[in-house]
Scaffold this motif. Sequence first.
Motif, mmCIF file in Angstrom:
data_model
loop_
_atom_site.group_PDB
_atom_site.id
_atom_site.type_symbol
_atom_site.label_atom_id
_atom_site.label_comp_id
_atom_site.label_asym_id
_atom_site.label_seq_id
_atom_site.Cartn_x
_atom_site.Cartn_y
_atom_site.Cartn_z
ATOM 1 N N VAL A 109 0.852 -1.192 0.000
ATOM 2 C CA VAL A 109 0.000 0.000 0.000
ATOM 3 C C VAL A 109 0.886 1.240 0.000
ATOM 4 O O VAL A 109 1.735 1.406 0.878
ATOM 5 C CB VAL A 109 -0.934 0.021 1.227
ATOM 6 N N ARG A 166 -14.426 -1.347 -4.264
ATOM 7 C CA ARG A 166 -13.930 -1.573 -2.899
ATOM 8 C C ARG A 166 -12.549 -2.230 -2.943
ATOM 9 O O ARG A 166 -12.350 -3.243 -3.607
ATOM 10 C CB ARG A 166 -14.904 -2.481 -2.175
ATOM 11 N N GLY A 167 -11.629 -1.640 -2.206
ATOM 12 C CA GLY A 167 -10.278 -2.174 -2.156
ATOM 13 C C GLY A 167 -9.286 -1.391 -2.986
ATOM 14 O O GLY A 167 -8.079 -1.540 -2.801
ATOM 15 N N ASN A 168 -9.765 -0.550 -3.904
ATOM 16 C CA ASN A 168 -8.826 0.234 -4.716
ATOM 17 C C ASN A 168 -8.422 1.546 -4.052
ATOM 18 O O ASN A 168 -7.546 2.254 -4.549
ATOM 19 C CB ASN A 168 -9.403 0.494 -6.111
ATOM 20 N N ASN A 170 -7.381 2.532 -0.165
ATOM 21 C CA ASN A 170 -7.219 2.017 1.193
ATOM 22 C C ASN A 170 -7.525 3.049 2.260
ATOM 23 O O ASN A 170 -7.917 2.689 3.367
ATOM 24 C CB ASN A 170 -5.792 1.511 1.414
ATOM 25 N N ASP A 187 -10.181 4.982 6.830
ATOM 26 C CA ASP A 187 -9.694 3.737 6.238
ATOM 27 C C ASP A 187 -10.805 2.981 5.533
ATOM 28 O O ASP A 187 -11.927 2.896 6.033
ATOM 29 C CB ASP A 187 -9.133 2.801 7.327
ATOM 30 N N GLY A 188 -10.477 2.380 4.419
ATOM 31 C CA GLY A 188 -11.397 1.465 3.744
ATOM 32 C C GLY A 188 -12.721 2.120 3.430
ATOM 33 O O GLY A 188 -12.780 3.232 2.876
ATOM 34 N N ASP A 189 -13.819 1.441 3.786
ATOM 35 C CA ASP A 189 -15.158 1.974 3.510
ATOM 36 C C ASP A 189 -15.340 3.385 4.056
ATOM 37 O O ASP A 189 -16.081 4.191 3.480
ATOM 38 C CB ASP A 189 -16.229 1.071 4.156
ATOM 39 N N ALA A 190 -14.673 3.680 5.168
ATOM 40 C CA ALA A 190 -14.842 4.996 5.788
ATOM 41 C C ALA A 190 -14.322 6.119 4.897
ATOM 42 O O ALA A 190 -14.668 7.287 5.087
ATOM 43 C CB ALA A 190 -14.135 5.033 7.144
ATOM 44 N N PRO A 210 -3.645 0.768 -2.856
ATOM 45 C CA PRO A 210 -2.948 -0.506 -3.034
ATOM 46 C C PRO A 210 -2.254 -0.538 -4.388
ATOM 47 O O PRO A 210 -2.778 -0.026 -5.383
ATOM 48 C CB PRO A 210 -4.087 -1.528 -2.992
#
Lengths: 453, 453
Positions: A109, A166-168, A170, A187-190, A210
């Motif tokens: 990342v 999702r995941g692209n 971080n 982070d992430g979804d947030a 990532p």
Amino acid sequence: MPDIAALSAALAGIEQSDDAALLRQKSRDFYWYSPVLKAQLDGKRADLWVRPANEAEVLRVLVAARSAGVPVTVRGGATGNYGQCVPLNGGIVLDTTAMTAPIGITDGVLEAEAGARMIDLDLWARDRGWELRLWPSTKRTATIAGFVAGGGAGVGGIAHGTMRERGNLNGVRVATLQDPPALLDLDGDAAAPVNRTYGTTGVITRVRIPLVPAQAWRDMAVTFADFSDAARFALALAFADGIQKKMAGVFDARLPPFFRGLADAVPEGNALVLAMIAPSGLVAFRDLVREHGGTIVADQDTVAAERDPDATPFYEYCWNHTTLQVLKRDRGVTYLQCRFPFEDTLRAVEAVRAKFHDEVWMHTECVRFGGRTTMTALPVIRWTDEARLNAIMAGFEAEGIGIANPHVFTIEGGSGYRRVPGDQLGFKRRVDPLGLFNPGKMASFDAPETDAA
Amino acid sequence: MPDIAALSAALAGIEQSDDAALLRQKSRDFYWYSPVLKAQLDGKRADLWVRPANEAEVLRVLVAARSAGVPVTVRGGATGNYGQCVPLNGGIVLDTTAMTAPIGITDGVLEAEAGARMIDLDLWARDRGWELRLWPSTKRTATIAGFVAGGGAGVGGIAHGTMRERGNLNGVRVATLQDPPALLDLDGDAAAPVNRTYGTTGVITRVRIPLVPAQAWRDMAVTFADFSDAARFALALAFADGIQKKMAGVFDARLPPFFRGLADAVPEGNALVLAMIAPSGLVAFRDLVREHGGTIVADQDTVAAERDPDATPFYEYCWNHTTLQVLKRDRGVTYLQCRFPFEDTLRAVEAVRAKFHDEVWMHTECVRFGGRTTMTALPVIRWTDEARLNAIMAGFEAEGIGIANPHVFTIEGGSGYRRVPGDQLGFKRRVDPLGLFNPGKMASFDAPETDAA
């Protein structure tokens, strides 16, 4: 009318300017691809340009702006095409391009400062064994935070989808206009509330994305007598999981003559496919070309071309650079953005090609959405007037093709879904209660009565 | 009856044996997972075991076999489950396990001798910055040519499809039973005639396969109260392009108790998902787990587990190792291989789960075919008799689920398509005119009147 002199004084020590010529330049992006937006946005101008050197300076700018009630519009590489960073109501344009440091790579990342150019990040990562998953055709000038906030689709989409997958993304660090302005780590979804919100939900100061392990790439140009054969080949390539690739674009025969450096290789009247292929896939790629009756007319090392100022990596003919290549020589065109259905993709492509043959020069790009493969299109459109443009869009929609209208400047208007996700609006209300971040761009915030969240 | 003594003498200097116990051992694979195949194949035996050290010795074996009119059945790691390397008509079993050298990596393509074990190739490649795309759960013992000739599906399929996906096999060198026997180099599509033909179309001596740049992987175990929630999560993961992964298997709550080393981590009655995730995807993976109501109960570094003789990488609970883990303690079961439809995948899974709940312990693996994502299943089946097994298979097919029957030993019978591609049959006729390569396995060659090519 804000007191710009007082604001400027409050920001003493931070790089800034109220020079009229500079403000004109720093208040624009590539919205002029659209005659509609050009009429609406020409002349829109910030009152003060500031270029903070770090997060502390960003917070100083936000404290001052909040205190003065002045809008803040964030600007990265300004490579957007919908006026994402054009301030509609003056105020401050906050330029991120002094914050360019790659910070590090942890477990694949990359963390970087907002204003780092994507080309620089990719080459920096490549020196460390990694590469970016996604980049725009404007990779040489686009910033990473600008790609997150105002772009998100492009090269790599055939393998990785978009930045909204999702995941692209971080995570981000974002500076708010709360009382007092603060830095939030998401982070992430947030982090979704700052994903493609044109800076209406805060100033991204850091981005975490990532990577994938680096490998060499080969630019490949393949010609076909017919567009339909070229499109069938490109879609078959997109579905060929055994061939690693980063791009497959398809071009109507009228487009390659505008591709300086490549035009001579394409026989007149031939459709063109441009692809980026991993060297390990070239044996299978050539089999696929042969099966579809194509001819490989040019190829080069993508990264070598990228590092050579005299060369053009093929991705600079693709995505929205296609339109730019034409506009360089013919200002009488504009473009569209659309997504073809997952089923019967090629039937839909052919339907609108036939329907609008003379004024639509088809250009499609293979891409994944939600784990499924299809084509998007950024066709070049012969400009007549707005009524005709709307008729063309309606004609596309009648064939089941989704339109992400690039001739509007609100987030909602340009989205295929015509709205922002509820979490973005809620987040906006929390971090920008005064509505000072890029006002006018998130329509559902500016006009709460239309809030569907 | 061939003159084995004369054959043996002709092959002097090549490692060989006619010891009865050794011949019994070297004529078997894991066909005994199937009570049907066990009844048919027990006792089948070669007359001579030979283990050539190089291609020259392979050709000597083939010259002698052709001259004597003796069958040649190729054997790699013998990890197959359909009697792929069981000689039906005696003759020579040609063991490739003395030819194990990795030859080199060029442009991301690994060339290796046929008998190299996949674990060794992967670790060798990893030391050079690359890794295998695909491997079977028997990676520790399977050979690369055996995976091409008799397997081809497994770990990595969620990202790369199977070995039959164009581009996943760059080429082979194959020794023929032409007059005289010869070595052929086949590239790309031209190598398809040896892809999953059980050694009926020649002796593969070298394999060229594309790699991907190496990265770390994380084994993740996630539990769910219900199988259906576990399956929904796994399929969502499979479609999540932003999360790089190599595996996602789903296990009925009755299966984890058989997973030594992992069983204690799984609450009784819980369904289990086992996945291999790139570290860069863990933030998004955890978001996805949370969204689906799962609980991460165990995780480890995949490669570290692979290198530790006391550890079990999670892929050794997956694919056909699931069945093996049960068979270690309960010989009253067998299994099936099936592919669910691309649309309404989970509906089909639930339909057969409900229909055969007591005797089918569902186990699915997410996989791509032709660029599209679905699930395969290798459910563990409580064995009653062949009639009941056939009834279960018919029940699956009635729900639109394809069966690749693992209870037959012919290529055609085990294929989802019930036939070999025409180019494989034509190639067989060319390189094995006497029909000496693994006779009885390519039914359409052995019974030409049924040839549909």
